[in-house]
Design a protein around this motif. Structure first.
Motif, mmCIF file in Angstrom:
data_model
loop_
_atom_site.group_PDB
_atom_site.id
_atom_site.type_symbol
_atom_site.label_atom_id
_atom_site.label_comp_id
_atom_site.label_asym_id
_atom_site.label_seq_id
_atom_site.Cartn_x
_atom_site.Cartn_y
_atom_site.Cartn_z
ATOM 1 N N GLU A 85 34.482 45.962 92.858
ATOM 2 C CA GLU A 85 35.357 45.097 92.087
ATOM 3 C C GLU A 85 36.525 44.673 92.972
ATOM 4 O OE1 GLU A 85 34.921 44.018 89.066
ATOM 5 O OE2 GLU A 85 33.211 45.228 88.438
ATOM 6 N N LYS A 86 36.824 43.392 92.986
ATOM 7 C CA LYS A 86 37.931 42.896 93.782
ATOM 8 C C LYS A 86 39.260 43.321 93.161
ATOM 9 C CE LYS A 86 35.812 38.798 95.860
ATOM 10 N NZ LYS A 86 35.912 37.326 96.041
ATOM 11 N N SER A 87 40.242 43.580 94.031
ATOM 12 C CA SER A 87 41.571 43.965 93.562
ATOM 13 C C SER A 87 42.392 42.724 93.242
ATOM 14 C CB SER A 87 42.294 44.787 94.629
ATOM 15 O OG SER A 87 41.534 45.924 94.974
ATOM 16 N N PRO A 88 43.220 42.770 92.189
ATOM 17 C CA PRO A 88 44.097 41.637 91.889
ATOM 18 C C PRO A 88 45.084 41.405 93.030
ATOM 19 C CG PRO A 88 43.977 43.152 90.025
ATOM 20 C CD PRO A 88 43.325 43.840 91.185
ATOM 21 N N LYS A 89 45.204 40.150 93.456
ATOM 22 C CA LYS A 89 46.137 39.802 94.522
ATOM 23 C C LYS A 89 47.516 39.456 93.975
ATOM 24 C CE LYS A 89 43.888 39.840 98.530
ATOM 25 N NZ LYS A 89 44.366 40.589 99.705
ATOM 26 N N HIS A 90 47.549 38.810 92.809
ATOM 27 C CA HIS A 90 48.801 38.361 92.206
ATOM 28 C C HIS A 90 49.001 39.074 90.875
ATOM 29 C CE1 HIS A 90 48.829 34.961 95.094
ATOM 30 N NE2 HIS A 90 47.517 34.963 94.882
ATOM 31 N N LEU A 91 50.206 39.573 90.652
ATOM 32 C CA LEU A 91 50.492 40.282 89.405
ATOM 33 C C LEU A 91 51.818 39.785 88.833
ATOM 34 C CD1 LEU A 91 49.612 42.553 87.465
ATOM 35 C CD2 LEU A 91 50.999 44.123 88.829
#
Length: 289
Positions: A85-91
């Protein structure tokens, strides 16, 4: 010449094969793979299919031989692994909660002190994670509290007793760059986050007792928080966090309407509201690139 070419290409082919592990079955099948572990009765391995690695297992009784090359140049990228699963880049985060100041500014007015000690807090921040667990961003927060007490008895500068209504309206505003560290769960939805920010913070306390006095301060401020995000889906999550916000200066200005006096407090003193503990809940929105 032809013999040399045959030898050359044979060596080239063998070298390409040896970059991976080999499993040879009793059915004369050769499997190019990455052997993960070998147990008493089974061999666990990964093989590439349509550009993506898949996990598999084979019984040792069906295997003639296997070779583990231990080649450090042969690596499997994490985004090729099954279940990756890809990690969120923008939060993006929005928080609402309460803040508490432990300073006992009015020891003779217990109810007034309790009311003034707790206020509301709003916060918004954005983080860009340039690494899986490390990011940078921007944090903005606002804290406000007020209290009022009628018929308070006090002594003025001339030693005379004065009876009047007392009120305080305290607020702080913070904005600054932020450094973030996070620990992700395997599904990349849930995470622990530690945020640290140092930037500009302004403080204001408007006190009314027979007359209005405004105390202000500004300078460097610090903001620290530890939180946990629980993912509702891939993009939306709910977050809980605790933290501390503090004005990192001891210089203030007092304005009574006629004069402005600049004062510098001792190191062990500060004005009420210039530092507080924060407790909040909010929503987070993630963007995965």
């Amino acid at each position: 010449m032809i013999k040399k070419l045959v030898v050359f290409f044979s060596l080239l082919f063998i070298g390409s094969i040896q970059s991976q592990d080999l499993i040879t079955t009793k059915e004369s099948d050769t499997i190019l793979c990455k052997i993960q572990r070998v147990k008493k009765e089974h061999i666990y391995f990964m093989f590439k299919k349509d550009g993506v690695y898949q996990s598999s297992i084979i019984e040792k009784s069906k295997v003639i031989d296997y070779t583990i090359q231990q080649n450090p140049s042969f690596k499997i990228s994490s985004d090729s692994l099954p279940g990756y699963e890809k990690s969120p880049k923008h939060l993006f985060a929005i928080n609402f909660g309460i803040s508490y100041d432990p300073v006992d500014a009015y020891p003779n007015l217990d109810d007034y002190q309790k009311e003034l000690s707790t206020g509301v807090r709003f916060e918004g921040n954005y983080t860009y994670y340039f690494k899986n667990s490390i990011g940078i961003g921007l944090a903005i927060s606002y804290f406000s509290t007020n209290a009022q007490e009628n018929n308070v008895i006090n002594t003025d500068v001339n030693g005379n007793q004065v009876v009047a209504d007392l009120s305080n309206d305290v607020s702080t505003f913070f904005i600054g760059p932020m450094y973030a560290v996070r620990y992700l769960s395997p599904n990349k939805r849930n995470m622990f986050i530690w945020n640290t920010a140092i930037g500009y913070l302004s403080f204001k306390d408007v006190q009314v007792f027979n007359s209005e006095i405004e105390t202000t301060g500004k300078g460097f401020g610090g903001f620290f928080s530890l939180g946990y995000n629980y993912g509702i889906n891939d993009k939306l999550s709910i977050g809980l966090q605790v933290g501390v916000t503090s004005l990192l200066t001891d210089k203030f200005t007092i304005d009574d309407g006629n004069d402005k006096i600049k004062i510098e407090l001792p190191d062990d003193e500060r004005f009420f509201g210039s530092a507080h503990m924060d407790f909040s809940i909010g929503l987070r929105y993630s963007i995965i690139e």
